[in-house]
Structures are given as C-alpha cells and as structure tokens.
Design an enzyme around this catalytic site. Structure first.
Site, PDB file in Angstrom:
ATOM      1  N   GLU A 233     -18.552   6.604  -4.329  1.00 37.91           N
ATOM      2  CA  GLU A 233     -17.330   7.378  -4.420  1.00 37.91           C
ATOM      3  C   GLU A 233     -17.453   8.366  -5.331  1.00 37.91           C
ATOM      4  O   GLU A 233     -16.993   9.550  -5.438  1.00 37.91           O
ATOM      5  CB  GLU A 233     -16.091   6.505  -4.322  1.00 37.91           C
ATOM      6  CG  GLU A 233     -14.801   7.273  -4.395  1.00 37.91           C
ATOM      7  CD  GLU A 233     -13.613   6.166  -4.593  1.00 37.91           C
ATOM      8  OE1 GLU A 233     -13.419   5.840  -5.680  1.00 37.91           O
ATOM      9  OE2 GLU A 233     -12.981   6.097  -3.636  1.00 37.91           O
TER      10      GLU A 233
ATOM     11  N   ASP B 220       0.322  10.960  -0.224  1.00 41.20           N
ATOM     12  CA  ASP B 220      -0.723  12.085  -0.248  1.00 41.20           C
ATOM     13  C   ASP B 220      -1.895  11.335   0.087  1.00 41.20           C
ATOM     14  O   ASP B 220      -2.118  10.141   0.281  1.00 41.20           O
ATOM     15  CB  ASP B 220      -0.755  12.715  -1.554  1.00 41.20           C
ATOM     16  CG  ASP B 220      -1.539  11.918  -2.941  1.00 41.20           C
ATOM     17  OD1 ASP B 220      -1.191  10.540  -2.674  1.00 41.20           O
ATOM     18  OD2 ASP B 220      -2.245  12.461  -3.550  1.00 41.20           O
TER      19      ASP B 220
ATOM     20  N   GLU C 156      -3.165   8.431  -1.679  1.00 41.44           N
ATOM     21  CA  GLU C 156      -2.444   7.248  -1.667  1.00 41.44           C
ATOM     22  C   GLU C 156      -1.483   6.907  -2.762  1.00 41.44           C
ATOM     23  O   GLU C 156      -1.224   5.864  -2.891  1.00 41.44           O
ATOM     24  CB  GLU C 156      -3.308   6.142  -1.116  1.00 41.44           C
ATOM     25  CG  GLU C 156      -4.588   6.368  -0.512  1.00 41.44           C
ATOM     26  CD  GLU C 156      -5.235   5.421   0.145  1.00 41.44           C
ATOM     27  OE1 GLU C 156      -6.125   4.932  -0.527  1.00 41.44           O
ATOM     28  OE2 GLU C 156      -5.130   4.777   1.240  1.00 41.44           O
ATOM     29  N   GLU C 157      -1.153   8.099  -3.405  1.00 40.77           N
ATOM     30  CA  GLU C 157      -0.129   7.761  -4.853  1.00 40.77           C
ATOM     31  C   GLU C 157       0.891   8.470  -4.883  1.00 40.77           C
ATOM     32  O   GLU C 157       2.013   7.737  -5.572  1.00 40.77           O
ATOM     33  CB  GLU C 157      -1.350   8.047  -6.062  1.00 40.77           C
ATOM     34  CG  GLU C 157      -2.486   7.408  -6.173  1.00 40.77           C
ATOM     35  CD  GLU C 157      -3.521   8.233  -7.062  1.00 40.77           C
ATOM     36  OE1 GLU C 157      -4.219   7.392  -7.738  1.00 40.77           O
ATOM     37  OE2 GLU C 157      -3.394   9.406  -7.374  1.00 40.77           O
TER      38      GLU C 157
ATOM     39  N   TRP D  88       0.900  -1.388  -0.053  1.00 45.96           N
ATOM     40  CA  TRP D  88       0.070   0.097  -0.146  1.00 45.96           C
ATOM     41  C   TRP D  88       0.896   1.219  -0.137  1.00 45.96           C
ATOM     42  O   TRP D  88       2.081   1.139   0.228  1.00 45.96           O
ATOM     43  CB  TRP D  88      -0.927   0.056   1.182  1.00 45.96           C
ATOM     44  CG  TRP D  88      -2.102   0.873   0.816  1.00 45.96           C
ATOM     45  CD1 TRP D  88      -2.552   2.002   1.514  1.00 45.96           C
ATOM     46  CD2 TRP D  88      -3.305   0.416   0.224  1.00 45.96           C
ATOM     47  NE1 TRP D  88      -3.805   2.489   0.994  1.00 45.96           N
ATOM     48  CE2 TRP D  88      -4.287   1.534   0.052  1.00 45.96           C
ATOM     49  CE3 TRP D  88      -3.706  -0.758  -0.660  1.00 45.96           C
ATOM     50  CZ2 TRP D  88      -5.456   1.410  -0.708  1.00 45.96           C
ATOM     51  CZ3 TRP D  88      -4.663  -0.667  -1.490  1.00 45.96           C
ATOM     52  CH2 TRP D  88      -5.592   0.225  -1.318  1.00 45.96           C
TER      53      TRP D  88
HETATM   54  C1  NOJ Z   1      -6.314   2.628  -4.321  1.00 44.77           C
HETATM   55  C2  NOJ Z   1      -6.212   4.115  -3.732  1.00 44.77           C
HETATM   56  O1  NOJ Z   1      -7.149   3.968  -2.613  1.00 44.77           O
HETATM   57  C3  NOJ Z   1      -6.523   5.144  -4.552  1.00 44.77           C
HETATM   58  O2  NOJ Z   1      -6.339   6.585  -4.040  1.00 44.77           O
HETATM   59  C4  NOJ Z   1      -5.680   5.100  -5.718  1.00 44.77           C
HETATM   60  O3  NOJ Z   1      -6.045   6.015  -6.586  1.00 44.77           O
HETATM   61  C5  NOJ Z   1      -5.597   3.437  -6.442  1.00 44.77           C
HETATM   62  N1  NOJ Z   1      -5.474   2.678  -5.471  1.00 44.77           N
HETATM   63  C6  NOJ Z   1      -4.563   3.352  -7.574  1.00 44.77           C
HETATM   64  O4  NOJ Z   1      -3.212   3.570  -6.907  1.00 44.77           O
HETATM   65  C1  NOJ Z   2      -9.371   6.256  -1.892  1.00 43.22           C
HETATM   66  C2  NOJ Z   2      -9.071   7.697  -1.504  1.00 43.22           C
HETATM   67  O1  NOJ Z   2      -8.217   8.126  -2.521  1.00 43.22           O
HETATM   68  C3  NOJ Z   2      -8.671   7.901  -0.269  1.00 43.22           C
HETATM   69  O2  NOJ Z   2      -8.411   9.173   0.086  1.00 43.22           O
HETATM   70  C4  NOJ Z   2      -9.604   7.125   0.747  1.00 43.22           C
HETATM   71  O3  NOJ Z   2      -8.866   7.213   2.217  1.00 43.22           O
HETATM   72  C5  NOJ Z   2      -9.924   5.800   0.262  1.00 43.22           C
HETATM   73  N1  NOJ Z   2     -10.262   5.632  -1.038  1.00 43.22           N
HETATM   74  C6  NOJ Z   2     -11.012   5.205   1.067  1.00 43.22           C
HETATM   75  O4  NOJ Z   2     -12.130   6.084   1.000  1.00 43.22           O
END
Ligand code: NOJ
Ligand code: NOJ
Length: 509
Positions: A360, A180, A183-184, A124
């Site tokens: 979402e 960030d 999560e990327e 992750w």
């Molecule tokens: C899962 C993350 O929650 C999301 O924010 C991200 O864009 C995707 N993985 C792809 O990296």
């Molecule tokens: C993906 C989002 O990018 C992230 O900010 C969020 O924490 C997770 N999904 C769960 O909702």
C-alpha cells in the site's frame, strides 16, 4: 539500487515521453504480476497491521474497471469469467443487510464486507457513498460491450437490476453526508461527488440504450445537480480543489487527482466543468497537491522543485506512519499521461522489490514497502498508468460539452423536481417567467427570473429542483419589450414533498 515503479512512472512523465529502456523493461516485468494480483477482490492478503482481508466496494470496482476495460478493448480476452464472477459477487453483496442498512434502506453505502460475503459489523467509517457509483460505472462498461455483442437478455435481466440499484441509491442519496474514500472524514467529498456525477450521467445514457426510459430524466436531473455541486469544491485563491467540505485539513488530497483520472473522458478535451486532466483547474490542483509532499518526506529530499516526487493521500496523513502511497503517486503520472502533458526531468530513485510486489505504502524515509502487502488497488493503479503511458483510452462516458447548469439546487439537502404549469395567454414576443423565495427560484429577482417553455401554449411550463420539505412562495411574471408585469397578490405558495417529483398547475392572475 533498482528503478522502482514510482521512479519509472514519474521518470516517464518527466521524460517528455522519452522511451527509456529501463522503464520499458520495468513495465514489461510489472504488468503480468499486477494483473495476477488484480484478479482477487480481496483488498490485500495482509491479515494484521493492517488487516485488509476484506472486500471493499471501492477497491473492487476500481480494480474491475481496469479489467473490464482490458477485456472489452480486446487486450485480454481471458478475463470474461473473472468479470462474470465479479458481477455475481457484487449482486450478492448488494443484498447483504449490514450496519448501513438493507438493500433498500441505505445498505448499498456499506464500504466493506467479509470475504465470505457476510456483513462486517465492527465499527467503521460508514457509509461511503462512492462505492455504488464506481460499481455502476464498471458494470455499465461491461454491459455496453455485451450489448455490442448481442447479449441483450443477460444485460436486461441480470446486470440492469444490479446497476439500477446502485444508480437509484446515488440519485436518492448524493446530497447526504458520506465518509471520504480514505474512510476518515464525514462530510461531502470531491471524489465521491465526481464519481457519482459520472455514474448518473452514463447511467442515463445506458438506461436509454436498453429502453429503461422511465429513469432517464431523474438521473439526468440529479447529474445536473451533482455537476453544479462539484464546482463548489474549487478554491480559487489557493488554486486547488478542496477535497472535503469537512475534516479541518488543508484539503490538499490525492482524492482530487484520483478523481481526475477516474473521470477522465478522452472525448471531453480540457473541460474544467468536469475537471478533465488537462484542464487549467486540474493541472493547477495537481501542482499544489504534489508540492505539498516535497518537504514532508525524507525520500523526496534533494529533488528539484520542478521534478517529480513521491506523494501520499494527503500531507496531514499519519495512518501507518503517513507515507507515500503507490496508487497516489502513480495517479499523478497518470493524470499527466492523460493530459498529454510533459515533464522534462527524471524523477528520483527509490525502492520496490525485484519481484514487482506493490504494497500500500512505501517508507517516507528510505522507500521500503510498508503497510498492507500486495494491495490489489496498487496493481490496478500501476496498470492504468502503464496504459495511459501507451496512449490507451477506453471510451467516452459523455462528459464532452457538459455545461454547468445556470441554476443549481441540492448539495445542502434533498431536492424535489417541481414542474410548474401556468395557463397564460400572451401576445407575440411576450414571455412568462417565474421567481420566488428560494435560490432555485432566483430569490424574487425579476431580472434573473426563470423563463418557462411555451411548447404547450397556452400552458407555460418549467421543471425546477427545489429543496424538499420546504414552504416555497413564488409568482409568475410577464416580460414584454423590457417591461415586467407581476401576477397580482398574494404570493403563490407550495410546500414541497420529501422527495421525488411534484406538479403544480396554476392559472395566471
Ligand atoms: C483504516 C482506513 O482504511 C484508513 O483509511 C484510515 O486512515 C485508518 N483506518 C485510520 O482511520
Ligand atoms: C484504506 C484506504 O484508505 C481505503 O481507500 C481503501 O479502500 C482501503 N484501505 C482498502 O484498500
């Protein structure tokens, strides 16, 4: 065709606070559904494509910030049990060893856990250092209410240890890189820096309130450093905030709009130092951000360039097709509500289900819900926007009047608070300054040398944040009637430790 949440919210923003009955009806029907969903800290019941059956510290903390605001303001007195469940669950999660570390070695930066409160051990984007800050802000709000209501023992014995772990983590790690909020991108991130600043600022005030005075100056020092660092995200030629220091994208990102609403302080006016919603910088940024989505989503086709559109996380996004998000679109409206800003034209129509469900994302071409169903954060985002529409605010966190410190440090590595004491006899009107080999000591400039305090004359003192593990040379200088006198050679020299604070005692030579 039905009014969607987005059309409703955007319509409100555009409509100069015109009280449209269709919108009122929408708010009335969406609110109870959203609150019900928000009671669950599971990110979303979606178990595949994407699997969101986890608990994220960020989502949970933002959702509970809303619920705690509603509880402490008396709007919903039924929430106390749920809030106590939340703080207890977070206290457990803090202690769960995970791939980011243990509670004392960085584990607080772990972004998500299994919903049975065990560690998620898969690959992750970790760590994500916004979580502890957001959690501290939420729990501090609840703790302040408990104090107002006489429950000091519970606050000091049960909540403070949880809050302190998070604040110490922020104070110790804010200048380390982080993924960030999406999560990327692994770099520094505006949202993370801003919520960390807020948490330490209100954490210092809260610690004082409960008599935990030993942490106050450390938190304040790092809050000052964060406020300095926050300024560096501003892109003056583009007129917007660059969301991340890395990532290789345009940097236009709802990260910055979410920051504006989640660090909104109704007492701070339109201060640009903290990017308040109505500040020139935050509004310019909002326009650049929204404009980035006008041509990339079919659903926005045909909408006038001065009217509201659906927005996503960032224009380059391709996750689950890279669509508009509910919580980013409502954040735009919320910033404008917060700013008491008015748009003058109704937005477009698109689609949300009649049952009020908020996923979402919604399709960029036809507006149908996409990706994780019933995203808890989407509901919280709708409710905070509704509250902002009603002109509700939930108290100050101390942003009013904050000035960006003249001298900044950190942002590129760990810092140490170094106190310089020098014994120097002076005549009336003469002052002692320090300058030296690093930026925080003004790079040997006598003109911008830092003045010391004579509060304990003949000892002159100053505390400066210097880079950790660094050889630093310096000299004291005297200034009297415009004349500068340097100490004799050689330069003084110290090697700063790896963290914490350090005191250097000298005698003028
Ligand atoms: C899962 C993350 O929650 C999301 O924010 C991200 O864009 C995707 N993985 C792809 O990296
Ligand atoms: C993906 C989002 O990018 C992230 O900010 C969020 O924490 C997770 N999904 C769960 O909702």
């Amino acid at each position: 065709m039905r009014f969607s949440l987005l059309a409703s919210l955007i319509g409100l923003a555009v409509g100069a606070f015109a009280q449209s009955s269709a919108v009122d009806a929408y708010v009335a029907s969406e609110s109870p559904i959203a609150k019900q969903g928000a009671g669950i800290v599971v990110a979303s019941p979606s178990t595949e494509n994407p699997d969101y059956l986890y608990t994220w510290t960020r989502d949970s903390s933002l959702v509970f910030k809303l619920l705690i605001d509603q509880f402490t303001s008396g709007e919903d007195t039924s929430l106390r049990g749920l809030i106590d469940d939340f703080t207890s669950a977070e206290a457990i999660l803090q202690q769960v060893s995970n791939p980011s570390g243990t509670v004392s070695t960085g584990g607080l930066g772990e972004p998500k856990f299994n919903i049975d409160e065990t560690a998620f051990t898969g690959a992750w984007g970790r760590p994500q250092r916004d979580g502890p800050a957001l959690r501290a802000t939420s729990i501090i709000r609840y703790a302040n209410w408990l104090l107002d209501n006489g429950n000091t023992t519970y606050v000091s014995n049960t909540l403070w240890p949880v809050i302190q772990l998070d604040l110490d983590y922020v104070a110790d790690n804010w200048n380390q890189s982080t993924f960030d909020l999406w999560e990327e991108v692994d770099s520094s991130s505006f949202f993370t820096t801003a919520v960390q600043h807020r948490a330490l600022r209100e954490g210092a005030t809260f610690a004082s309130r409960i008599g935990q005075s030993s942490v106050v100056s450390g938190y304040t020092t790092q809050a000052d450093n964060l406020l300095c660092f926050l300024q560096s995200y501003w892109n003056p030629s583009g007129g917007y905030i660059t969301a991340n220091t890395g990532g290789g994208r345009s940097g236009k990102d709802s990260n910055t709009v979410l920051t504006s609403i989640h660090t909104f302080d109704p007492a701070a006016g339109c201060d640009a130092a903290t990017f308040q919603p109505c500040s020139d910088k935050a509004l310019s940024n909002l326009k650049v951000y929204v404009d980035a989505f006008r041509s990339i989503y079919t659903i926005n086709n045909g909408i006038a360039s001065n009217a509201a559109v659906a927005t996503g996380r960032y224009p380059e996004d391709s996750y689950m097709g890279g669509n508009p998000w509910y919580l980013t679109t409502s954040a735009v409206a919320e910033q404008l509500y917060d700013a008491l800003y008015v748009w003058d034209q109704l937005g477009g129509l698109n689609y949300t289900p009649a049952d009020g469900g908020l996923a979402e994302q919604f399709s960029r071409s036809d507006g149908t819900p996409l990706s994780a169903v019933d995203l808890t954060w989407s509901y919280a985002a709708a409710l905070t926007a509704f509250a902002a529409r009603d002109g509700k605010t939930y108290g100050s966190w101390g942003a009013a009047g904050l000035k960006v410190p003249a001298s900044c440090s950190g942002g590129g590595g760990a810092t140490v608070a170094v106190t310089f004491n020098v014994q120097a006899t002076t005549v009336f009107g003469e002052n002692i300054y320090i300058t030296g080999s690093v930026a925080a000591l003004q790079n040997w400039s006598p003109d911008s040398a830092l003045i010391l305090s004579a509060a304990n004359y003949p000892t002159w003192s100053i505390t400066v944040n210097l880079p950790a593990n660094t050889v630093v040379q310096y000299k004291y200088i005297r200034k009297f009637n415009g004349q500068v006198t340097w100490e004799s050679d050689p330069n003084n020299q110290i090697t700063t430790p790896s963290g914490g604070s350090f005191t250097q005692n000298d005698v003028w030579r």
